[in-house]
Design a protein around this motif. Structure first.
Motif, mmCIF file in Angstrom:
data_model
loop_
_atom_site.group_PDB
_atom_site.id
_atom_site.type_symbol
_atom_site.label_atom_id
_atom_site.label_comp_id
_atom_site.label_asym_id
_atom_site.label_seq_id
_atom_site.Cartn_x
_atom_site.Cartn_y
_atom_site.Cartn_z
ATOM 1 N N LEU A 1 1.195 -1.028 0.025
ATOM 2 C CA LEU A 1 0.363 -0.012 -0.031
ATOM 3 C C LEU A 1 1.001 0.863 -0.261
ATOM 4 O O LEU A 1 0.628 1.805 -0.960
ATOM 5 C CB LEU A 1 -0.901 -0.024 0.792
ATOM 6 C CG LEU A 1 -2.177 -1.363 1.418
ATOM 7 C CD1 LEU A 1 -3.004 -1.292 3.023
ATOM 8 C CD2 LEU A 1 -3.272 -0.646 0.192
ATOM 9 N N LYS A 2 2.245 1.236 0.952
ATOM 10 C CA LYS A 2 2.674 1.865 0.876
ATOM 11 C C LYS A 2 3.437 2.925 -0.257
ATOM 12 O O LYS A 2 3.871 4.173 -0.827
ATOM 13 C CB LYS A 2 4.165 2.043 2.283
ATOM 14 C CG LYS A 2 5.079 3.070 2.362
ATOM 15 C CD LYS A 2 5.223 2.364 3.937
ATOM 16 C CE LYS A 2 6.269 3.742 4.318
ATOM 17 N NZ LYS A 2 7.098 4.225 4.649
ATOM 18 N N TYR B 1 -1.210 4.836 2.487
ATOM 19 C CA TYR B 1 -0.626 5.155 3.804
ATOM 20 C C TYR B 1 -1.758 4.558 5.491
ATOM 21 O O TYR B 1 -2.779 4.974 5.311
ATOM 22 C CB TYR B 1 -0.213 6.498 4.580
ATOM 23 C CG TYR B 1 0.559 6.579 2.988
ATOM 24 C CD1 TYR B 1 2.330 6.274 4.270
ATOM 25 C CD2 TYR B 1 0.739 7.387 3.014
ATOM 26 C CE1 TYR B 1 3.331 6.553 3.159
ATOM 27 C CE2 TYR B 1 1.521 7.542 1.763
ATOM 28 C CZ TYR B 1 2.973 7.488 1.752
ATOM 29 O OH TYR B 1 4.453 7.800 1.535
ATOM 30 N N VAL B 2 -1.472 3.224 5.531
ATOM 31 C CA VAL B 2 -2.513 2.474 6.765
ATOM 32 C C VAL B 2 -1.629 2.689 7.825
ATOM 33 O O VAL B 2 -0.150 2.445 7.726
ATOM 34 C CB VAL B 2 -2.814 1.717 5.957
ATOM 35 C CG1 VAL B 2 -4.371 2.366 5.279
ATOM 36 C CG2 VAL B 2 -2.539 0.646 6.162
ATOM 37 N N TYR C 1 -2.448 -7.549 11.236
ATOM 38 C CA TYR C 1 -3.382 -6.469 12.012
ATOM 39 C C TYR C 1 -3.081 -4.734 11.091
ATOM 40 O O TYR C 1 -1.935 -4.969 11.210
ATOM 41 C CB TYR C 1 -4.677 -6.142 13.116
ATOM 42 C CG TYR C 1 -5.330 -7.223 13.324
ATOM 43 C CD1 TYR C 1 -6.238 -7.067 13.698
ATOM 44 C CD2 TYR C 1 -4.151 -8.575 14.042
ATOM 45 C CE1 TYR C 1 -7.107 -8.180 13.215
ATOM 46 C CE2 TYR C 1 -5.812 -9.075 14.953
ATOM 47 C CZ TYR C 1 -6.714 -9.112 14.612
ATOM 48 O OH TYR C 1 -7.578 -10.425 15.148
ATOM 49 N N LEU C 2 -3.947 -4.534 10.300
ATOM 50 C CA LEU C 2 -3.274 -3.149 9.490
ATOM 51 C C LEU C 2 -4.770 -2.184 10.306
ATOM 52 O O LEU C 2 -6.128 -2.904 10.764
ATOM 53 C CB LEU C 2 -4.024 -2.813 8.575
ATOM 54 C CG LEU C 2 -2.390 -3.601 7.813
ATOM 55 C CD1 LEU C 2 -3.467 -3.596 6.617
ATOM 56 C CD2 LEU C 2 -1.666 -2.947 8.057
ATOM 57 N N ARG C 3 -4.934 -1.188 10.727
ATOM 58 C CA ARG C 3 -5.347 -0.110 11.096
ATOM 59 C C ARG C 3 -6.185 1.122 9.725
ATOM 60 O O ARG C 3 -4.738 1.534 9.788
ATOM 61 C CB ARG C 3 -5.063 0.357 12.468
ATOM 62 C CG ARG C 3 -6.219 1.785 13.151
ATOM 63 C CD ARG C 3 -5.608 2.707 13.468
ATOM 64 N NE ARG C 3 -5.216 3.613 13.336
ATOM 65 C CZ ARG C 3 -4.244 4.033 14.768
ATOM 66 N NH1 ARG C 3 -4.631 4.288 15.851
ATOM 67 N NH2 ARG C 3 -3.660 5.315 13.609
ATOM 68 N N ILE C 4 -7.208 0.778 9.617
ATOM 69 C CA ILE C 4 -7.670 1.619 8.567
ATOM 70 C C ILE C 4 -8.014 3.021 9.021
ATOM 71 O O ILE C 4 -9.245 2.662 9.469
ATOM 72 C CB ILE C 4 -8.017 0.921 7.222
ATOM 73 C CG1 ILE C 4 -7.079 -0.268 6.250
ATOM 74 C CG2 ILE C 4 -8.662 1.529 5.851
ATOM 75 C CD1 ILE C 4 -6.920 -1.345 6.091
ATOM 76 N N THR C 5 -8.001 4.045 8.415
ATOM 77 C CA THR C 5 -8.408 5.772 8.901
ATOM 78 C C THR C 5 -9.820 5.552 7.569
ATOM 79 O O THR C 5 -9.648 5.008 6.694
ATOM 80 C CB THR C 5 -7.867 6.766 8.771
ATOM 81 O OG1 THR C 5 -7.109 6.551 9.333
ATOM 82 C CG2 THR C 5 -9.079 7.685 9.183
ATOM 83 N N ILE C 6 -11.299 5.482 8.402
ATOM 84 C CA ILE C 6 -11.890 5.652 7.029
ATOM 85 C C ILE C 6 -11.822 7.464 6.591
ATOM 86 O O ILE C 6 -12.095 8.167 7.203
ATOM 87 C CB ILE C 6 -13.004 5.830 7.688
ATOM 88 C CG1 ILE C 6 -13.778 4.512 8.163
ATOM 89 C CG2 ILE C 6 -14.605 6.652 7.028
ATOM 90 C CD1 ILE C 6 -13.610 3.367 7.460
ATOM 91 N N LEU D 1 -8.205 2.423 -2.264
ATOM 92 C CA LEU D 1 -7.955 1.807 -1.361
ATOM 93 C C LEU D 1 -9.011 0.227 -1.482
ATOM 94 O O LEU D 1 -8.377 -0.532 -1.327
ATOM 95 C CB LEU D 1 -8.153 2.003 -0.091
ATOM 96 C CG LEU D 1 -8.211 0.739 1.398
ATOM 97 C CD1 LEU D 1 -6.588 0.223 1.017
ATOM 98 C CD2 LEU D 1 -8.358 1.128 2.383
ATOM 99 N N LEU D 2 -9.740 -0.054 -1.952
ATOM 100 C CA LEU D 2 -10.833 -0.821 -2.269
ATOM 101 C C LEU D 2 -10.163 -1.531 -3.630
ATOM 102 O O LEU D 2 -10.032 -3.179 -3.594
ATOM 103 C CB LEU D 2 -11.988 -1.169 -1.731
ATOM 104 C CG LEU D 2 -12.786 -0.868 -0.830
ATOM 105 C CD1 LEU D 2 -14.115 -0.159 -0.618
ATOM 106 C CD2 LEU D 2 -12.848 -1.929 0.076
ATOM 107 N N ASP D 3 -10.077 -0.755 -4.687
ATOM 108 C CA ASP D 3 -10.104 -1.831 -5.928
ATOM 109 C C ASP D 3 -8.436 -1.924 -5.624
ATOM 110 O O ASP D 3 -7.941 -3.220 -6.082
ATOM 111 C CB ASP D 3 -10.034 -0.459 -6.703
ATOM 112 C CG ASP D 3 -11.031 0.570 -7.094
ATOM 113 O OD1 ASP D 3 -12.117 -0.983 -6.886
ATOM 114 O OD2 ASP D 3 -10.882 1.047 -7.960
#
Length: 361
Positions: A310-311, A316-317, A328-333, A342-344
């Motif tokens: 992703l980076k 950035y997550v 785990y990853l923490r993903i801000t909305i 992000l989803l793509d």
């Protein structure tokens, strides 16, 4: 070590989330609000009389304290303000946690708690979350020197009920209990409702998340008049002028626009619930986050590898290389548009990842 270093206070500092600066990045790593603050905030700054900056600000931050008291229906004597909730929490640690008994906080939580405990020489004990990454209220019914936990918790996003918080309070009437509600506006009921029942409860909130003012640094706390008086005594023994005049004006303006506040919250929560469904479809596993982020793992993808992938795309997550959460990853909305990008990416990544695994097999 040089002789003069022997008496220096040493600390392992808190490491904040990365603050990249790429023109087309998608920044989902520090739980910032994706929308601007209320329009009145900028208007208050444009209208500010610059000549006032030569004067010290109100040390009691009276205008902001009064606005918070009015908004949350408490007396001004029940409100404490500081430079972000970190400042408020650090002041509370110094004021209330002075027992020889250890303070208690979850083992997976806001990592600044451990930093402050070490820095201020406060004995502490971490209390493990259960397998669902939830707080077990029974684990806090032991002798201690104070309790602090976020609700919803960070980084898990899990929300504990008011009934469970009340039970923790009833089991700990001889110590101060701090409920850190940095994310409460995104889901759940505030422990503010318990203030009249428990004189030893301190509820801490912030303008950084739901009010989109992370750059202004405004934190605040609610408690009994006695607790707030003790906090102010420590604050004024440290620094009388903690909040500048522009920040105070911005904070008051933000509180005056309730309609914008509610509208923004609604958008973030709607995006969060949509993204949760999409992530489940992709095979991600996570709890029922009531924050402005989700804390996810995938049974077929390594979290650190996905974080790095992703980076590379300037998405950035947050990744935590710590026991129990390193998958785990923490993903801000973010905005709907940001989350769609992000989803793509995740769809393509997981397909490529799965194809690569199959080829090796």
């Amino acid at each position: 070590m040089k002789p003069w270093e022997a008496n220096i206070r040493k600390a392992v500092p808190y490491i904040p989330g990365e603050q990249p600066n790429h023109p087309h990045m998608i920044k989902l790593n520090t739980n910032e609000n994706p929308y601007p603050p209320a329009p009145g905030v900028m208007e208050s700054l444009y209208a500010f009389d610059g000549d006032r900056l030569r004067l010290y600000p109100d040390p009691e931050a009276g205008a902001l304290v009064d606005a918070l008291a009015k908004r949350y229906r408490v007396s001004p004597e029940q409100v404490f303000v500081g430079v972000g909730s970190d400042d408020v929490l650090a002041m509370a640690f110094q004021t209330f946690f002075n027992s020889e008994k250890p303070i208690l906080f979850p083992d997976i939580t806001y990592s600044f708690y451990e930093v402050w405990a070490e820095l201020f020489g406060i004995p502490y004990q971490t209390v493990p979350l259960n397998e669902q990454l939830r707080i077990c209220k029974e684990d806090y019914a032991v002798p201690n020197g104070g309790i602090v936990f976020p609700n919803p918790n960070a980084p898990t996003g899990e929300l504990e009920s008011l009934a469970d918080i009340a039970d923790i309070m009833r089991q700990n009437e001889d110590v101060v209990v701090i409920v850190d509600e940095a994310y409460i506006d995104f889901g759940g009921e505030s422990a503010l409702q318990l203030l009249d029942q428990f004189e030893n409860l301190l509820v801490v909130q912030t303008f950084s998340k739901s009010r989109a003012l992370a750059g202004m640094r405004i934190g605040y706390a609610f408690g009994s008049k006695k607790l707030i008086r003790y906090l102010n005594d420590v604050k004024f023994s440290f620094n009388s002028y903690t909040m500048n005049q522009l920040t105070l004006a911005a904070g008051v303006a933000s509180l005056e626009d309730e309609a914008y506040f509610r509208k923004t919250l609604h958008k973030i929560k709607a995006t969060r619930e949509r993204v949760k469904e999409e992530l489940r479809t992709l095979g991600f596993v996570f709890g029922d986050s009531q924050s402005n982020f989700v804390f996810v793992t995938h049974p077929k993808a390594e979290a650190k590898e996905l974080f790095e992938a992703l980076k590379r795309e300037h998405i950035y997550v947050r990744y935590f290389a710590r026991p129990r959460v390193d998958r785990y990853l923490r993903i801000t909305i973010g905005t709907d548009e940001e989350m769609d990008v992000l989803l793509d990416f995740l769809r393509d990544y997981l397909k490529t990842y799965a194809d690569g695994k199959n080829e090796k097999a």
